[in-house]
Write a protein that holds these residues in place. Structure first.
Motif, PDB file in Angstrom:
ATOM      1  N   TYR A  78       0.959  -0.996   0.068  1.00 52.40           N
ATOM      2  CA  TYR A  78       0.493  -0.155  -0.373  1.00 52.40           C
ATOM      3  C   TYR A  78       0.923   1.503  -0.022  1.00 52.40           C
ATOM      4  CZ  TYR A  78      -3.046  -3.468   2.029  1.00 52.40           C
ATOM      5  OH  TYR A  78      -4.514  -4.372   1.919  1.00 52.40           O
ATOM      6  N   MET A  79       0.273   2.079  -0.212  1.00 54.80           N
ATOM      7  CA  MET A  79       0.991   3.903  -0.321  1.00 54.80           C
ATOM      8  C   MET A  79       1.235   3.567   1.435  1.00 54.80           C
ATOM      9  SD  MET A  79      -2.046   6.347  -0.001  1.00 54.80           S
ATOM     10  CE  MET A  79      -3.243   6.042  -0.331  1.00 54.80           C
ATOM     11  N   SER A  80       2.179   5.028   1.856  1.00 50.08           N
ATOM     12  CA  SER A  80       3.153   5.061   3.531  1.00 50.08           C
ATOM     13  C   SER A  80       3.151   6.258   3.566  1.00 50.08           C
ATOM     14  CB  SER A  80       4.378   3.577   3.034  1.00 50.08           C
ATOM     15  OG  SER A  80       4.878   3.992   4.192  1.00 50.08           O
ATOM     16  N   ILE A  81       2.778   6.441   4.359  1.00 55.13           N
ATOM     17  CA  ILE A  81       3.638   7.282   5.313  1.00 55.13           C
ATOM     18  C   ILE A  81       5.102   7.436   5.926  1.00 55.13           C
ATOM     19  CG2 ILE A  81       3.288   9.619   6.016  1.00 55.13           C
ATOM     20  CD1 ILE A  81       0.456   9.525   5.775  1.00 55.13           C
ATOM     21  N   GLY A  82       6.111   7.894   5.670  1.00 57.82           N
ATOM     22  CA  GLY A  82       7.350   7.802   6.411  1.00 57.82           C
ATOM     23  C   GLY A  82       7.840   9.196   6.799  1.00 57.82           C
ATOM     24  N   ARG A  83       9.082   8.303   7.362  1.00 50.07           N
ATOM     25  CA  ARG A  83       9.832   9.763   8.022  1.00 50.07           C
ATOM     26  C   ARG A  83       8.991  11.167   8.490  1.00 50.07           C
ATOM     27  NH1 ARG A  83      13.717   5.906   7.362  1.00 50.07           N
ATOM     28  NH2 ARG A  83      15.041   6.514   6.077  1.00 50.07           N
ATOM     29  N   VAL A  84       8.551  10.430   9.707  1.00 53.39           N
ATOM     30  CA  VAL A  84       6.733  11.951  10.055  1.00 53.39           C
ATOM     31  C   VAL A  84       7.558  12.287  11.019  1.00 53.39           C
ATOM     32  CG1 VAL A  84       4.817  12.254  11.264  1.00 53.39           C
ATOM     33  CG2 VAL A  84       4.820  10.298   9.771  1.00 53.39           C
ATOM     34  N   VAL A  85       8.112  13.381  11.218  1.00 56.02           N
ATOM     35  CA  VAL A  85       9.118  14.220  11.831  1.00 56.02           C
ATOM     36  C   VAL A  85       8.510  15.265  12.406  1.00 56.02           C
ATOM     37  CG1 VAL A  85      10.557  14.721  10.714  1.00 56.02           C
ATOM     38  CG2 VAL A  85      11.316  14.370  12.001  1.00 56.02           C
ATOM     39  N   THR A  86       8.576  16.209  13.145  1.00 57.15           N
ATOM     40  CA  THR A  86       8.303  17.094  14.212  1.00 57.15           C
ATOM     41  C   THR A  86       9.181  18.355  14.707  1.00 57.15           C
ATOM     42  OG1 THR A  86       6.281  17.582  14.154  1.00 57.15           O
ATOM     43  CG2 THR A  86       6.804  19.362  15.284  1.00 57.15           C
ATOM     44  N   SER A  87       9.885  19.566  14.089  1.00 62.04           N
ATOM     45  CA  SER A  87      11.021  19.800  14.870  1.00 62.04           C
ATOM     46  C   SER A  87      10.643  20.344  16.883  1.00 62.04           C
ATOM     47  CB  SER A  87      11.483  22.107  14.200  1.00 62.04           C
ATOM     48  OG  SER A  87      12.063  21.960  15.099  1.00 62.04           O
ATOM     49  N   PRO A  88      11.446  19.462  17.175  1.00 62.51           N
ATOM     50  CA  PRO A  88      11.672  20.389  18.805  1.00 62.51           C
ATOM     51  C   PRO A  88      11.541  21.727  19.195  1.00 62.51           C
ATOM     52  CG  PRO A  88      14.173  18.712  18.129  1.00 62.51           C
ATOM     53  CD  PRO A  88      13.273  19.254  16.696  1.00 62.51           C
ATOM     54  N   ARG A  89      12.156  22.585  18.724  1.00 60.22           N
ATOM     55  CA  ARG A  89      11.475  24.008  19.083  1.00 60.22           C
ATOM     56  C   ARG A  89       9.932  24.116  18.332  1.00 60.22           C
ATOM     57  NH1 ARG A  89      13.625  28.017  15.260  1.00 60.22           N
ATOM     58  NH2 ARG A  89      13.483  25.921  13.739  1.00 60.22           N
ATOM     59  N   PHE A  90       9.147  23.078  17.742  1.00 55.95           N
ATOM     60  CA  PHE A  90       7.511  23.800  17.361  1.00 55.95           C
ATOM     61  C   PHE A  90       6.682  22.137  18.039  1.00 55.95           C
ATOM     62  CE2 PHE A  90      10.582  25.896  15.320  1.00 55.95           C
ATOM     63  CZ  PHE A  90       9.910  27.448  14.424  1.00 55.95           C
ATOM     64  N   ARG A  91       7.545  21.554  18.873  1.00 52.13           N
ATOM     65  CA  ARG A  91       6.140  20.632  19.623  1.00 52.13           C
ATOM     66  C   ARG A  91       5.315  20.987  20.466  1.00 52.13           C
ATOM     67  NH1 ARG A  91      11.475  16.073  20.121  1.00 52.13           N
ATOM     68  NH2 ARG A  91      11.387  16.043  18.211  1.00 52.13           N
ATOM     69  N   LYS A  92       4.699  20.667  20.562  1.00 52.56           N
ATOM     70  CA  LYS A  92       3.443  20.668  21.947  1.00 52.56           C
ATOM     71  C   LYS A  92       2.567  21.600  21.565  1.00 52.56           C
ATOM     72  CE  LYS A  92       5.298  18.180  24.915  1.00 52.56           C
ATOM     73  NZ  LYS A  92       4.970  16.487  25.147  1.00 52.56           N
ATOM     74  N   GLN A  93       2.415  22.122  19.732  1.00 49.39           N
ATOM     75  CA  GLN A  93       1.474  22.755  18.943  1.00 49.39           C
ATOM     76  C   GLN A  93       0.742  22.427  18.663  1.00 49.39           C
ATOM     77  OE1 GLN A  93       3.845  26.594  18.581  1.00 49.39           O
ATOM     78  NE2 GLN A  93       5.313  25.441  19.139  1.00 49.39           N
ATOM     79  N   ASN A  94      -0.161  20.919  18.707  1.00 49.92           N
ATOM     80  CA  ASN A  94      -0.438  20.423  17.585  1.00 49.92           C
ATOM     81  C   ASN A  94      -0.189  20.118  15.963  1.00 49.92           C
ATOM     82  OD1 ASN A  94      -2.251  19.009  18.887  1.00 49.92           O
ATOM     83  ND2 ASN A  94      -3.338  20.748  20.392  1.00 49.92           N
ATOM     84  N   ILE A  95       0.939  20.188  15.603  1.00 52.49           N
ATOM     85  CA  ILE A  95       1.595  19.981  14.514  1.00 52.49           C
ATOM     86  C   ILE A  95       1.813  18.879  13.635  1.00 52.49           C
ATOM     87  CG2 ILE A  95       3.369  21.154  13.390  1.00 52.49           C
ATOM     88  CD1 ILE A  95       3.922  23.254  14.363  1.00 52.49           C
ATOM     89  N   GLY A  96       2.639  18.507  14.954  1.00 53.63           N
ATOM     90  CA  GLY A  96       2.519  16.643  14.268  1.00 53.63           C
ATOM     91  C   GLY A  96       0.711  16.039  13.677  1.00 53.63           C
ATOM     92  N   ARG A  97      -0.063  16.532  14.358  1.00 51.07           N
ATOM     93  CA  ARG A  97      -1.540  16.468  14.123  1.00 51.07           C
ATOM     94  C   ARG A  97      -1.947  16.695  13.255  1.00 51.07           C
ATOM     95  NH1 ARG A  97      -3.756  12.606  17.845  1.00 51.07           N
ATOM     96  NH2 ARG A  97      -5.616  13.264  16.502  1.00 51.07           N
ATOM     97  N   LYS A  98      -1.580  17.924  12.648  1.00 46.59           N
ATOM     98  CA  LYS A  98      -1.696  19.106  11.415  1.00 46.59           C
ATOM     99  C   LYS A  98      -1.093  17.963  10.090  1.00 46.59           C
ATOM    100  CE  LYS A  98      -3.178  23.059  13.510  1.00 46.59           C
ATOM    101  NZ  LYS A  98      -2.721  24.339  14.132  1.00 46.59           N
ATOM    102  N   LEU A  99       0.206  17.989  10.696  1.00 52.26           N
ATOM    103  CA  LEU A  99       1.034  17.188   9.093  1.00 52.26           C
ATOM    104  C   LEU A  99       0.085  16.091   9.368  1.00 52.26           C
ATOM    105  CD1 LEU A  99       3.771  16.647   8.540  1.00 52.26           C
ATOM    106  CD2 LEU A  99       4.982  16.065   9.909  1.00 52.26           C
TER     107      LEU A  99
END
Length: 157
Positions: A78-99
């Motif tokens: 199947y298709m895949s999503i990988g290398r999921v990463v958020t900058s440590p300077r921008f964590r705890k701001q729901n950017i990972g969920r938006k990503l």
């Protein structure tokens, strides 16, 4: 810097369309988190970037989050999503969920509404389950970190 007060600017590019500055930024972010922060010595450049789409979130000129979107039958059936990463300077701001929301929708736009398969670090299992991913393999070791494969059906969450 608070992401809540700033607009995320999304860029989606094939490998060939990445600028040298964008390529440097995404490789630096991946190394910062996957190699340095997680203290994991591995070769990040794995010859999958060339056939992938690169989903990048910027605040101003700063790359704050990134995923690699892989077509079906290149790594998994199947298709895949990988290398999921958020900058440590921008964590705890729901950017990972938006990503992840952006990455899932972009996969469907690129490859059609079909299952998405990922190789996830075990400690992020609940995070991925919140998007409808279900564990599909036993735990396995990848570069000294416990991982599992997970699959999301297109109609889940």
């Amino acid at each position: 810097m608070q992401a809540n007060n700033l607009n995320l600017r999304w860029e989606l590019k094939t490998f060939e369309k990445l600028t040298p500055t964008e390529l440097y930024a995404l490789l630096r972010l991946r190394s910062e988190v996957f190699v340095v922060e997680q203290n994991c010595v591995f070769l990040d450049m794995d010859n999958k970037d060339q056939f992938s789409y690169h989903n990048m979130a910027f605040i101003g000129e700063d790359l704050v989050a990134y995923t690699r979107l892989i077509p079906p039958k290149k790594v998994y059936p199947y298709m895949s999503i990988g290398r999921v990463v958020t900058s440590p300077r921008f964590r705890k701001q729901n950017i990972g969920r938006k990503l992840m929301h952006e990455s899932i929708q972009t996969c469907y736009n690129l490859f059609g509404e079909a299952p998405i398969q990922i190789g996830a670090q075990l400690y992020l299992k609940k995070f991925y389950e919140s998007f409808g991913f279900v564990q599909s393999s036993p735990v396995y070791d990848e570069d000294g970190i416990d991982h599992i494969e997970m699959i999301k059906q297109p109609d889940s969450v």
